[in-house]
Motif scaffolding. Sequence first.
Motif, PDB file in Angstrom:
ATOM      1  N   LEU A 106      -4.022  -8.399   2.209  1.00  0.00           N
ATOM      2  CA  LEU A 106      -5.326  -8.029   1.647  1.00  0.00           C
ATOM      3  C   LEU A 106      -5.675  -6.564   1.943  1.00  0.00           C
ATOM      4  N   LEU A 107      -5.375  -6.112   3.162  1.00  0.00           N
ATOM      5  CA  LEU A 107      -5.705  -4.722   3.516  1.00  0.00           C
ATOM      6  C   LEU A 107      -4.879  -3.724   2.705  1.00  0.00           C
ATOM      7  N   PHE A 113      -6.120  -0.216  -1.386  1.00  0.00           N
ATOM      8  CA  PHE A 113      -5.963   1.191  -1.779  1.00  0.00           C
ATOM      9  C   PHE A 113      -6.124   1.360  -3.293  1.00  0.00           C
ATOM     10  N   GLN A 114      -6.243   0.231  -4.008  1.00  0.00           N
ATOM     11  CA  GLN A 114      -6.450   0.253  -5.450  1.00  0.00           C
ATOM     12  C   GLN A 114      -7.624  -0.658  -5.802  1.00  0.00           C
ATOM     13  N   LEU A 149       1.159   4.390   8.870  1.00  0.00           N
ATOM     14  CA  LEU A 149      -0.209   4.126   8.399  1.00  0.00           C
ATOM     15  C   LEU A 149      -1.037   5.413   8.310  1.00  0.00           C
ATOM     16  N   GLN A 150      -0.775   6.333   9.223  1.00  0.00           N
ATOM     17  CA  GLN A 150      -1.544   7.584   9.232  1.00  0.00           C
ATOM     18  C   GLN A 150      -1.241   8.474   8.019  1.00  0.00           C
ATOM     19  N   LYS A 151      -0.138   8.190   7.333  1.00  0.00           N
ATOM     20  CA  LYS A 151       0.217   8.952   6.123  1.00  0.00           C
ATOM     21  C   LYS A 151      -0.423   8.373   4.862  1.00  0.00           C
ATOM     22  N   LEU A 152      -1.070   7.215   4.995  1.00  0.00           N
ATOM     23  CA  LEU A 152      -1.716   6.584   3.840  1.00  0.00           C
ATOM     24  C   LEU A 152      -3.037   7.284   3.523  1.00  0.00           C
ATOM     25  N   GLY A 187      -9.548   6.387   4.538  1.00  0.00           N
ATOM     26  CA  GLY A 187     -10.626   5.518   4.062  1.00  0.00           C
ATOM     27  C   GLY A 187     -10.688   4.255   4.890  1.00  0.00           C
ATOM     28  N   ALA A 188     -11.524   3.310   4.458  1.00  0.00           N
ATOM     29  CA  ALA A 188     -11.771   2.082   5.227  1.00  0.00           C
ATOM     30  C   ALA A 188     -10.503   1.244   5.386  1.00  0.00           C
ATOM     31  N   ALA A 189      -9.680   1.173   4.331  1.00  0.00           N
ATOM     32  CA  ALA A 189      -8.455   0.359   4.396  1.00  0.00           C
ATOM     33  C   ALA A 189      -7.508   0.912   5.457  1.00  0.00           C
TER      34      ALA A 189
END
Length: 325
Positions: free
Chosen positions: A56-57, A61-62, A301-304, A307-309
Amino acid sequence: MKIHPMWHEYPTLAPELASALAMIQKQITTNNTPVAKAIMEMINGGGKLLRPAYCLLFSRFQDVDREKMIALAAAIETLHTATLIHDDIIDKSPTRRNQVTIQKQFGPDTAVYAGDYLFVVCFKLLSHYASSLRSIQQDSGSMEKILKGELDQMATRYQTDITIDDYLKQVSGKTGQLFALSCFIGAYESGSSPTFAKNAEKIGMNIGIAFQLLDDILDYTSDDNTLGKPVCEDVRSGVYSAPLILAMQRNRQAFLPLLAKKDQITDAEMNELRQLVIHHQGVEQAYAMAQKRTERAIAGLQKLPAGAAQDDLIRLTQSLLNRKA
């Protein structure tokens, strides 16, 4: 639907996880009422729902239909529960999460059918909600790798010369693969690019391996009540995990007399073995490995996109390293 209290800290995620559980319950329509009840008790038995949560997380991003993603998260949790039921049969486990297992209640034959039934439920959800064959192919490929991890583990039972590479190969299939699938499906089915989805899959694999390492560490540092299942039962059934393997690298001879007892090892001897593992820094070394895998996952994850996700993914992944059960 009741979910683990840890999700109270994730107010947007909690209702979706509850909806995923409700969707699973709706799908379980077997006429064998006692078995259906036992399956639902297991699904509602306090599991952390980490795999559907990651699905879900990564979908956030979309902008995507949330019902679809909740259904796919439900499929992931159904697949996970099926593998747990089959694990309990192989390990002859009497309890899981402080509940009597299905195989203990109804016998291994009925438990096999219960697990198989959940595989059917998983594919029904996927076939109805997945946008392309790619997700179904990914799911079936993951199931193959999970099975291979289990078979590799069976092939090395009671082998005192098992290496840490053997262990990592097993857990990559057995645990890593399902986390990897969860992250991939969440990203891919929400409309993210194939490259983004493959990166999500790699992150999920590192999370899964770190999670299994922590699970195996807790086997040596927790008690039955905290963990919700008998501790060190894997050793009794010949499954040697990272803390023991790493400790044996320091002083193999210290462990051999105890391990030679196989499934006849007493509780007192098991406690002696636990103390040896701790003394020879097996737990310490395994924790360092878990930390390294977590750091790799967080670096990804830090490269994503910010935002909240991304915030929730980093927070959740960091929290797994500090869990006590």
